[in-house]
Design a protein around this motif. Structure first.
Motif, PDB file in Angstrom:
ATOM      1  N   THR A  27      42.012  37.727  44.786  1.00  0.00           N
ATOM      2  CA  THR A  27      40.626  37.906  44.358  1.00  0.00           C
ATOM      3  C   THR A  27      40.266  39.381  44.417  1.00  0.00           C
ATOM      4  OG1 THR A  27      39.958  35.711  45.130  1.00  0.00           O
ATOM      5  CG2 THR A  27      38.222  37.354  44.872  1.00  0.00           C
TER       6      THR A  27
ATOM      7  N   ARG B 124      37.694  42.244  44.690  1.00  0.00           N
ATOM      8  CA  ARG B 124      36.338  42.450  45.196  1.00  0.00           C
ATOM      9  C   ARG B 124      35.763  43.725  44.578  1.00  0.00           C
ATOM     10  NH1 ARG B 124      37.668  43.089  51.264  1.00  0.00           N
ATOM     11  NH2 ARG B 124      39.185  44.422  50.183  1.00  0.00           N
TER      12      ARG B 124
ATOM     13  N   SER C 161      30.114  35.431  42.091  1.00  0.00           N
ATOM     14  CA  SER C 161      31.515  35.030  42.269  1.00  0.00           C
ATOM     15  C   SER C 161      32.030  34.392  40.988  1.00  0.00           C
ATOM     16  CB  SER C 161      31.649  34.052  43.443  1.00  0.00           C
ATOM     17  OG  SER C 161      30.821  32.921  43.261  1.00  0.00           O
TER      18      SER C 161
ATOM     19  N   THR D  22      35.735  32.517  39.116  1.00  0.00           N
ATOM     20  CA  THR D  22      37.094  32.001  39.210  1.00  0.00           C
ATOM     21  C   THR D  22      37.747  32.104  37.833  1.00  0.00           C
ATOM     22  OG1 THR D  22      36.360  29.743  38.738  1.00  0.00           O
ATOM     23  CG2 THR D  22      36.521  30.402  41.063  1.00  0.00           C
ATOM     24  N   ARG D  23      39.059  32.053  37.807  1.00  0.00           N
ATOM     25  CA  ARG D  23      39.764  32.176  36.532  1.00  0.00           C
ATOM     26  C   ARG D  23      39.433  30.996  35.624  1.00  0.00           C
ATOM     27  NH1 ARG D  23      44.789  30.247  35.296  1.00  0.00           N
ATOM     28  NH2 ARG D  23      45.454  32.332  34.658  1.00  0.00           N
TER      29      ARG D  23
ATOM     30  N   LEU E 283      44.442  37.232  37.916  1.00  0.00           N
ATOM     31  CA  LEU E 283      43.715  37.055  39.180  1.00  0.00           C
ATOM     32  C   LEU E 283      43.238  35.614  39.337  1.00  0.00           C
ATOM     33  CD1 LEU E 283      41.424  40.221  38.980  1.00  0.00           C
ATOM     34  CD2 LEU E 283      43.379  39.931  40.528  1.00  0.00           C
ATOM     35  N   ASP E 284      43.064  35.205  40.586  1.00  0.00           N
ATOM     36  CA  ASP E 284      42.428  33.916  40.858  1.00  0.00           C
ATOM     37  C   ASP E 284      40.923  33.995  40.666  1.00  0.00           C
ATOM     38  OD1 ASP E 284      44.828  32.689  41.561  1.00  0.00           O
ATOM     39  OD2 ASP E 284      44.649  33.290  43.661  1.00  0.00           O
ATOM     40  N   GLY E 285      40.351  35.176  40.923  1.00  0.00           N
ATOM     41  CA  GLY E 285      38.914  35.309  40.789  1.00  0.00           C
ATOM     42  C   GLY E 285      38.430  36.711  41.063  1.00  0.00           C
TER      43      GLY E 285
ATOM     44  N   GLU F 102      35.032  38.709  43.097  1.00  0.00           N
ATOM     45  CA  GLU F 102      33.831  38.653  43.927  1.00  0.00           C
ATOM     46  C   GLU F 102      33.066  39.965  43.725  1.00  0.00           C
ATOM     47  OE1 GLU F 102      32.477  36.326  45.792  1.00  0.00           O
ATOM     48  OE2 GLU F 102      34.074  34.838  45.475  1.00  0.00           O
TER      49      GLU F 102
END
Length: 516
Positions: free
Chosen positions: A41, A43, A213, A215-216, A228-230, A232
């Motif tokens: 993730t 940031r 936030s 997410t993928r 990326l997974d996500g 933030e």
């Protein structure tokens, strides 16, 4: 209108069939085709958006970044201002550049599974072209495209019938026109509660005070991406706090890095700083219809009195390009390369003024105070007296825009313009006869004709020839002085993530970012 927006404010890799299958099979933590690691993730830090996050009306950098993670354009604009296909695979013009046809990428769906089609694209532009939308995109389309000019002859084709030939039209439906995102036809606001797009990420949470936030997007059309997974996103009240969070490891990247703070860190090992050229500019406007600037020689004297490298270094933090008193930034593909760079020349100043005393008042808003003081000091060394007139931003842009607002009707002023995707978005409003934001009151039929020739050009050679004429006329007549073009930077933790890039408009594309 773009004035002041810069203060409130990558190429996509198209995988081939075999590579796409391989990337699609990669799991979290496995390598991408290039050997970089998937997952994790990112940031990011940014200031809180000053207004609602709405793709149609947004103007600040944070809101734009939030939306660009979720929604997409027909065309992306890369860090070199080249057009990159996104939701449109191809485009072509007809009727001398007055009609444009775009072919959509097949198989694209929104994050809720709704297929993308031409009617959806038409609805997006109809929304932007409706004056009731109050979208900033309207100014970009002014005199080029109006409501009713968009059609969808079939599910995969969108046509634009323009008001006049415009060779750079693809830029107006690209990320260069940041509100021109493709949204579902039923979009009615409340983006942070109903954020549905075709982009690489899905918005899963938003707090106006603390952050967002993501997410993928598992339905993303570009197989295997994002890596990326996500993401933030954390909000920080000021630039210094944002940078300290990056240095302290609380975030991995800044969305809106400030060059004056981030650039000194480049090469120190503390963080990595990516730098790109840009088309943002603070313009010194001279009122050509009244003394003393009704004489070209006086305007030229002011231009020759300026030390541009020093201004670029002190005001632009050394990031950007020297300006040459025309509106063709070096980043624009048609920018001339053979026009001699104007340099500080005090003897030339004296010859142009012929012993006459020159005094004038320079009006500006608080963010340009350092720039104004620098101009005052440099001109004093050349025998020119400048009185400074600082107004609040509210006063500077207030008043009647048709007759007495300071930013358009004072003797001389400094105005910050956000970066534009094409030169016409600067030339038409700023220096064409009767331009809506022509603070210099400059009027020249030869300039008007050259600007029209640029817009109607159908080949690169013709476009460059017209651009050279525009630049030469402005360089000679000096209704506006361009000391430098702003560059942009993006600071990030290069030891943790790869693929982070700066962008001329501070846009974000995290679809290709990987763990280092």
């Amino acid at each position: 209108m773009g004035v002041g927006v810069d203060r409130r404010q990558v190429l996509a890799a198209f995988a081939g069939g075999g590579l796409a299958a391989l990337l699609g099979a990669c799991g979290v933590g496995e390598e991408t085709g290039g050997g970089d690691r998937r997952g994790g993730t990112l940031r990011a830090g940014a200031p809180p958006p000053p207004t609602a996050v709405d793709p149609v009306t947004m103007y600040d950098g944070t809101a734009i970044a939030i939306v660009q993670l979720v929604a997409e354009y027909l065309i992306w604009l890369d860090k070199d201002f080249k057009l990159v296909p996104r939701l449109a695979e191809s485009w072509q013009s007809a009727d001398g550049g007055k009609r444009w046809t775009f072919k959509l990428r097949p198989g694209v769906t929104f994050s809720d599974g709704t297929p993308l089609d031409a009617q959806t694209v038409k609805a997006s532009f109809d929304r932007l072209l409706d004056p009731a939308s109050k979208s900033a995109a309207l100014s970009a389309f002014d005199t080029v495209l109006k409501a009713g000019g968009v059609s969808a002859p079939d599910a995969g084709t969108v046509e634009f019938a323009l008001q006049r030939p415009f060779g750079d039209f693809p830029y107006l439906v690209s990320a260069g026109n940041y509100n021109a995102l493709i949204l579902k036809p039923d979009y009615a606001g409340d983006f942070t509660k109903h954020a549905i797009g075709t982009g690489p990420f899905v918005l899963t949470g938003y707090n106006a005070s603390t952050g967002a936030s993501f997410t993928r997007n598992e339905k993303y059309w570009d197989a295997g991406k994002p890596y990326l997974d996500g993401v933030e996103l954390k909000f920080y009240a000021d630039d210094q706090a944002d940078l300290l969070a990056l240095q302290g490891g609380d975030i991995d990247v800044q969305i809106l890095s400030r060059a004056a703070l981030a650039q000194p860190l480049a090469g120190t090992g503390a963080v990595d700083v990516d730098t790109v050229k840009g088309t943002g500019v603070t313009v010194l406007t001279l009122r050509t219809d009244k003394p003393p600037f009704d004489r070209k020689e006086v305007r030229q004297a002011v231009a020759y009195a300026l030390g541009r490298p020093a201004i670029l270094q002190s005001i632009g933090s050394g990031v950007g390009d020297l300006g040459n008193d025309h509106l063709l930034a070096p980043l624009f593909p048609a920018a001339p390369t053979d026009l001699a760079q104007r340099a500080q020349d005090k003897a030339k100043v004296a010859a142009l003024l012929q012993g006459a005393e020159l005094r004038f008042t320079l009006t500006f808003e608080p963010p340009d105070k350092d720039y104004a003081v620098t101009v005052q000091n440099q001109l004093k060394q050349a025998g020119i007296t400048v009185e400074l007139d600082q107004r609040s931003s509210k006063d500077f842009y207030g008043g009647d825009q048709a007759k007495d607002t300071p930013w358009l009707f004072t003797q001389a002023n400094l105005v910050g313009w956000a970066g534009r995707a094409v030169p016409s978005q600067l030339v038409i409003p700023m220096v064409k006869s009767g331009g809506v934001w022509n603070g210099s009151k400059y009027a020249n039929p030869e300039l008007d004709a050259a600007a029209d020739a640029y817009d109607t050009a159908t080949t690169d050679a013709a476009r460059k020839a017209a651009a050279a004429t525009v630049a030469k006329i402005l360089h000679e007549d000096v209704p506006v002085i361009i000391a430098y073009w702003s560059g942009t930077v993006r600071a990030y933790q290069g030891k943790k993530f790869k693929g982070v890039q700066a962008h001329p408009a501070q846009y974000v594309d995290f679809s290709s970012v990987t763990r280092a």
